[in-house]
Structures are given as structure tokens and as C-alpha cells.
Design a protein around this motif. Sequence first.
Motif, mmCIF file in Angstrom:
data_model
loop_
_atom_site.group_PDB
_atom_site.id
_atom_site.type_symbol
_atom_site.label_atom_id
_atom_site.label_comp_id
_atom_site.label_asym_id
_atom_site.label_seq_id
_atom_site.Cartn_x
_atom_site.Cartn_y
_atom_site.Cartn_z
ATOM 1 N N VAL A 180 -0.008 1.922 -0.449
ATOM 2 C CA VAL A 180 1.214 1.759 -1.225
ATOM 3 C C VAL A 180 1.076 2.616 -2.471
ATOM 4 O O VAL A 180 0.090 2.501 -3.211
ATOM 5 N N ASN B 131 6.571 -4.558 1.363
ATOM 6 C CA ASN B 131 6.298 -3.772 2.566
ATOM 7 C C ASN B 131 4.988 -4.129 3.265
ATOM 8 O O ASN B 131 4.901 -4.045 4.489
ATOM 9 N N THR C 175 3.631 4.126 1.887
ATOM 10 C CA THR C 175 4.992 3.826 1.444
ATOM 11 C C THR C 175 5.128 4.254 -0.010
ATOM 12 O O THR C 175 4.215 4.082 -0.815
ATOM 13 N N MET D 132 6.166 7.081 4.712
ATOM 14 C CA MET D 132 7.461 6.404 4.743
ATOM 15 C C MET D 132 7.955 6.107 3.340
ATOM 16 O O MET D 132 7.198 6.135 2.363
ATOM 17 N N GLY E 95 9.538 3.885 0.166
ATOM 18 C CA GLY E 95 9.149 2.601 -0.412
ATOM 19 C C GLY E 95 10.253 1.560 -0.360
ATOM 20 O O GLY E 95 9.980 0.363 -0.437
ATOM 21 N N MET F 232 12.068 1.862 4.884
ATOM 22 C CA MET F 232 10.732 1.823 5.490
ATOM 23 C C MET F 232 10.775 1.154 6.855
ATOM 24 O O MET F 232 10.175 1.631 7.823
#
Length: 252
Positions: A14, A28, A73, A150, A152, A157
Motif C-alpha cells: 500500500v 483495500n 495500491t 492498481m 488506491g 481497485m
Amino acid sequence: MTRTSEAVTAGIMVIGDEILSGRTKDRNIGYIAEYLTAIGIDVSEVRVVPDIEEEIVAALNALRARYTYVFTTGGIGPTHDDITADAVAKAFGVTIDIDPRARALLAAHVGEANLNEARLRMARIPAGAELVANPVSKAPGFWIGNVIVMAGVPTIMQAMLDDVAPKLRTGKVMLSQTLPANAREGDVGGPLALIAKAHPGVTIGSYPFIEESGRPNTNLVVRSRDPDHLAAAVADVRRMIEEVAAARAAGA
């Protein structure tokens, strides 16, 4: 989706100062982990890194060398601090530029006249990467090597994950069963350790919680890829729960 008998693993990264500061609450990690577990990919590690290129590069190189896949993400938007694409290109030692495929997607979505410098940042893709579809706002993610990059924003996502999932290599799905212990974690910890030792092909976790009534309780989660091993361990856990309850009743 290609199923294999070997374990397939994943790391999640992340990216974003807003996550580390607490200003934005991550939504996520849990979604990705549950999604991948359901299709037979074991999430083995999660890292949260700041919007600093060298930190992203170092974390990405560590994760991609360790796991089958890495899912990132965040950091692929239109602003100056969205540096994920550049960091990924640096980690792989490739160039990065405006990708004609990504540019066309954005132009069709917002109009050629509205393709300003900020929006064109979202069309910058590392050389050799495949695009990951974004049906929500069209700005694509990308897939290079074993790294899937991908957005966030959770809805975007999730749509990107749906796009890549059919192309992933997956392993045997982890089966699980949850049993309420109706006891405190300390009451079942000892016998639970013996059961875990007797079933080496099974993992058993204990998760204490407080019921709405205020009474402490514990969920026991038994996991295995083999249904027979799972059933045998669950039977022993059920028996242990009954024995703990009987002992408590006898001492009352």
C-alpha cells in the motif's frame, strides 16, 4: 485462471503518505486478502510505504523476489506525489513514457481537449507492461513481471482486481471452519496447542472477542487445503470444546 498444485503466494504493498498519517483509512488490504484467499493465493506479507521513490523501489524489489505476485495500491493518479509508476519502472530498470493505449483510453473518456498535463500523468506506463482495465474512470493500472499495480480508490481497485483475476496462476484453495469455543482464550489455549501439534497439516487460530452481552468468547478457526485433514482437526476441536464446557460445569 490456471490452477497449480504448488502454493501461490502474494505480497501487498500500500503506497501513500495519507495511509501512514491516518488521514485515509485503508479499505483495500482486507478486500484483496479475502479475494485472493478465495481463489487459492496466500497473502503472506503486507507493507505500507510512503510516497518516497527509493522506499517504494526497495519494498517492491524485496516483495517481488519473495512472492509469486505483488499487488500494489495507490500512487497512480494525476498529482505530483503520484510516483508509483516511476518507482516501478525504476525497480524493473525500464523506461517510462506516455503509453498510446492508455492515452487513447483517457482521450475517449474525457475528450482530447481535456487531456491536460495532469491527466496525461495517468497514461505514463513502464515499458513492457500490460494494461489493467479500469471500467470506472478508464485510467488504467498495469502489470509488469509479477507486479500488478492498481489504484488506491477502493471501487477502482476492486474493478482492476476483477480484470486480472482470471489471468492469475492459483493454488489449491484454503478451506476453513470457524467454531465458537464458548470460553475465554486462556481456557482453551493449552488443549488447543496439543491439537495443533497432532495435526501438522492444519493451522488453528484463536481469536478472542466480546459478545454483545459483554461475555468474553473465542472463535477457533481451523484451516487446511485437505478436506480430510480439516475434518479430523475440527472433530478434535469440537471434542475439546465439549470437554472444557463439561469441566467448567463440574467446577461451578
